[in-house]
Design a protein around this motif. Sequence first.
Motif, mmCIF file in Angstrom:
data_model
loop_
_atom_site.group_PDB
_atom_site.id
_atom_site.type_symbol
_atom_site.label_atom_id
_atom_site.label_comp_id
_atom_site.label_asym_id
_atom_site.label_seq_id
_atom_site.Cartn_x
_atom_site.Cartn_y
_atom_site.Cartn_z
ATOM 1 N N ALA A 13 4.365 -4.221 12.334
ATOM 2 C CA ALA A 13 3.753 -3.322 11.301
ATOM 3 C C ALA A 13 2.512 -2.875 11.745
ATOM 4 N N ALA A 14 1.646 -3.785 12.220
ATOM 5 C CA ALA A 14 0.323 -3.307 12.449
ATOM 6 C C ALA A 14 0.200 -2.301 13.718
ATOM 7 N N LEU A 15 1.403 -1.964 14.439
ATOM 8 C CA LEU A 15 1.194 -1.070 15.527
ATOM 9 C C LEU A 15 2.250 0.180 15.157
ATOM 10 N N ALA A 16 2.986 -0.072 14.280
ATOM 11 C CA ALA A 16 3.917 1.287 14.022
ATOM 12 C C ALA A 16 3.109 2.261 13.206
ATOM 13 N N GLU A 17 3.822 3.560 13.421
ATOM 14 C CA GLU A 17 3.407 4.803 12.916
ATOM 15 C C GLU A 17 3.795 4.612 11.270
ATOM 16 N N PRO A 18 2.637 4.789 10.671
ATOM 17 C CA PRO A 18 3.137 4.461 9.198
ATOM 18 C C PRO A 18 3.938 5.944 8.539
ATOM 19 N N ILE A 19 4.924 5.594 7.766
ATOM 20 C CA ILE A 19 5.697 6.619 7.069
ATOM 21 C C ILE A 19 5.772 6.498 5.495
ATOM 22 N N VAL A 20 5.196 5.566 5.016
ATOM 23 C CA VAL A 20 5.006 5.432 3.462
ATOM 24 C C VAL A 20 3.743 5.915 2.917
ATOM 25 N N PRO A 21 3.813 6.931 2.081
ATOM 26 C CA PRO A 21 2.562 7.554 1.473
ATOM 27 C C PRO A 21 1.844 6.306 0.860
ATOM 28 N N VAL A 22 0.713 6.396 0.811
ATOM 29 C CA VAL A 22 -0.319 5.433 0.342
ATOM 30 C C VAL A 22 -0.608 5.705 -1.190
ATOM 31 N N ARG A 23 -0.661 4.931 -2.088
ATOM 32 C CA ARG A 23 -0.956 5.053 -3.366
ATOM 33 C C ARG A 23 -2.333 5.393 -3.791
ATOM 34 N N ARG A 24 -2.266 5.834 -5.101
ATOM 35 C CA ARG A 24 -3.797 6.444 -5.590
ATOM 36 C C ARG A 24 -4.673 4.908 -5.582
ATOM 37 N N GLY A 25 -4.121 3.805 -5.957
ATOM 38 C CA GLY A 25 -5.112 2.570 -5.943
ATOM 39 C C GLY A 25 -5.646 2.260 -4.596
ATOM 40 N N TRP A 26 -4.673 2.279 -3.668
ATOM 41 C CA TRP A 26 -5.325 2.175 -2.190
ATOM 42 C C TRP A 26 -6.342 3.295 -1.858
ATOM 43 N N ILE A 27 -6.252 4.457 -1.924
ATOM 44 C CA ILE A 27 -7.108 5.461 -1.994
ATOM 45 C C ILE A 27 -8.422 5.188 -2.839
ATOM 46 N N GLY A 28 -8.156 5.024 -3.900
ATOM 47 C CA GLY A 28 -9.373 4.491 -4.755
ATOM 48 C C GLY A 28 -10.295 3.236 -4.169
ATOM 49 N N PRO A 152 -5.362 5.941 10.160
ATOM 50 C CA PRO A 152 -3.931 5.791 11.307
ATOM 51 C C PRO A 152 -3.289 4.593 10.996
ATOM 52 N N ASP A 153 -3.952 3.452 10.575
ATOM 53 C CA ASP A 153 -3.021 2.155 10.388
ATOM 54 C C ASP A 153 -2.141 2.330 9.170
ATOM 55 N N ARG A 154 -2.242 2.914 8.067
ATOM 56 C CA ARG A 154 -1.481 3.068 7.002
ATOM 57 C C ARG A 154 -1.145 4.174 6.393
ATOM 58 N N VAL A 155 -1.761 5.457 6.791
ATOM 59 C CA VAL A 155 -1.626 6.635 6.075
ATOM 60 C C VAL A 155 -0.551 7.819 7.121
ATOM 61 N N ASP A 213 -3.366 -5.968 4.824
ATOM 62 C CA ASP A 213 -3.905 -5.967 5.971
ATOM 63 C C ASP A 213 -2.828 -6.527 6.846
ATOM 64 N N ASP A 214 -2.157 -5.779 7.622
ATOM 65 C CA ASP A 214 -0.781 -6.210 8.436
ATOM 66 C C ASP A 214 -1.428 -7.167 9.594
ATOM 67 N N GLN A 360 -4.476 12.287 15.217
ATOM 68 C CA GLN A 360 -3.276 12.720 15.790
ATOM 69 C C GLN A 360 -3.594 12.970 17.248
ATOM 70 N N VAL A 361 -4.677 12.684 17.842
ATOM 71 C CA VAL A 361 -4.987 12.680 19.399
ATOM 72 C C VAL A 361 -5.385 11.276 20.002
ATOM 73 N N LEU A 362 -5.211 10.288 19.277
ATOM 74 C CA LEU A 362 -5.444 8.985 19.611
ATOM 75 C C LEU A 362 -4.524 8.527 20.738
ATOM 76 N N PRO A 363 -4.952 8.138 21.892
ATOM 77 C CA PRO A 363 -3.971 7.505 23.106
ATOM 78 C C PRO A 363 -3.177 6.525 22.683
ATOM 79 N N ARG A 364 -3.372 5.406 22.054
ATOM 80 C CA ARG A 364 -2.707 4.342 21.915
ATOM 81 C C ARG A 364 -2.659 3.643 20.614
ATOM 82 N N ALA A 365 -1.490 3.229 20.045
ATOM 83 C CA ALA A 365 -1.396 2.505 18.686
ATOM 84 C C ALA A 365 -2.180 1.307 18.907
ATOM 85 N N THR A 366 -2.021 0.518 20.058
ATOM 86 C CA THR A 366 -2.755 -0.773 20.239
ATOM 87 C C THR A 366 -4.235 -0.748 20.043
ATOM 88 N N ASP A 367 -4.933 0.442 20.417
ATOM 89 C CA ASP A 367 -6.226 0.604 20.532
ATOM 90 C C ASP A 367 -6.957 1.534 19.328
#
Length: 425
Positions: A13-28, A152-155, A213-214, A360-367
């Motif tokens: 999960a820490a390296l996957a591209e997020p697909i679930v929208p974040v909620r208002r509480g997280w944004i706050g 990029p981790d969660r959004v 925090d994955d 959207q132009v970051l080279p690698r998910a691991t970094d």
Amino acid sequence: MTTLDPTPASLPAALAEPIVPVRRGWIGLVFAANLGVWMAFFTPIQVLLPQQIERIAPGDKETMLAVVTGLGALAAVLANPLAGALSDRTCLRIFGREFGRRHVWTAGGAVLGAAALVLLAQQRTILGVAVGWVAAQVCFNAMLASLTAAIPDRVPVAQRGAVSGWVGMPQALGLVLGAVLVTAVVTGNAAGYVAIAVAILVLSLPFALLTPDDRLPRAHRPALRARALFASMWISPRQHPDFAWAWITRFLVQLGNALGTLYLLYFLTDGVHHPDPESGLLVLILLYTLGMMLTAVVAGRLSDRSGRRKVYVIVSGLIMAVAALLLAVAPVWPMAIVAALLLGAGYGVYLSVDAALITQVLPRATDRAKDLGVINIANSAPQVLGPALSAPLVVHLGGYPTLYAVTAAVTLVGSALVVKIRSVP
């Protein structure tokens, strides 16, 4: 037609591209954390450090402020990508419990940075102020590295413009609230530093304590070798040209911002001849923030819906350049009011959309955090170069009209270069 799963089962999960929208509480909560860190960055630069340095070296205040802020920015240039790289590799186990790779840096940076501000409040020499500010910059940049990676981790990509608008807004709002806190709520320079230290703990720790925090499985942790770690800070422009152009664009726009904001208090005193410069600065900050709040989230959402990023960056640069030119040709109080509102509006558009573009132009998910730390050099390095350019422009090369004309030119060129990015529309 076959579509690729953006989160293959082989990726943690820490390296996957997020697909679930974040909620208002997280944004706050991430909004509050960023509010705390930007209060800690900008309130000292705009209010507390100029006051403190003017008392210590009144006859040489411009040069000494440039030296102190320049050293702090140099520390930031080094600390941010290094902390990001270490964050990418963090696998923390305490009493048998494994923790995620980001929040320890957010919480640790907040606590140690608050302590650095308290120590800074007690300094009575330029050397002491410089050392204290460097320590604070190191801590807050370690914190910022982990907070920046949260996007990029969660959004998901389709939500990043709007969320980046909310995350970018504290850059101005933090300065407003910080300025109000240290001028209207508490009195005295030392009390101001302590108040900001308390604020960063109250605002930032809830995000680290209450949001997911994955964890990074040890099998996916990059090797931690000093030579390879420092070598990874170089990202080849030939292999990743869009990342390189995004860095250059950010650097030039932020250089324009550094040139235009460092001496605002002195500009109101010596250029505009405002009868109460500190109150005038607060008014300009409030107008700047209003302009930014009116545009940041709206522009981010429009960019998300259209899928277009570059046109918004170009328009934002035009608006900010016009604001700087107004200060260059008419350094009077009414024009300063108009310029502050325009500058805030342009910067709000820029921050939300450019931040989304960069993810959207970051080279690698691991970094992610390390690569964003490299991008953050483009935020911090202008704070080193800005004072080095601003001081001679003001003192020897035409004063504030020259300073703001250069600000406009640099900002315009920086925003226009976004057209070189090919992978993002």
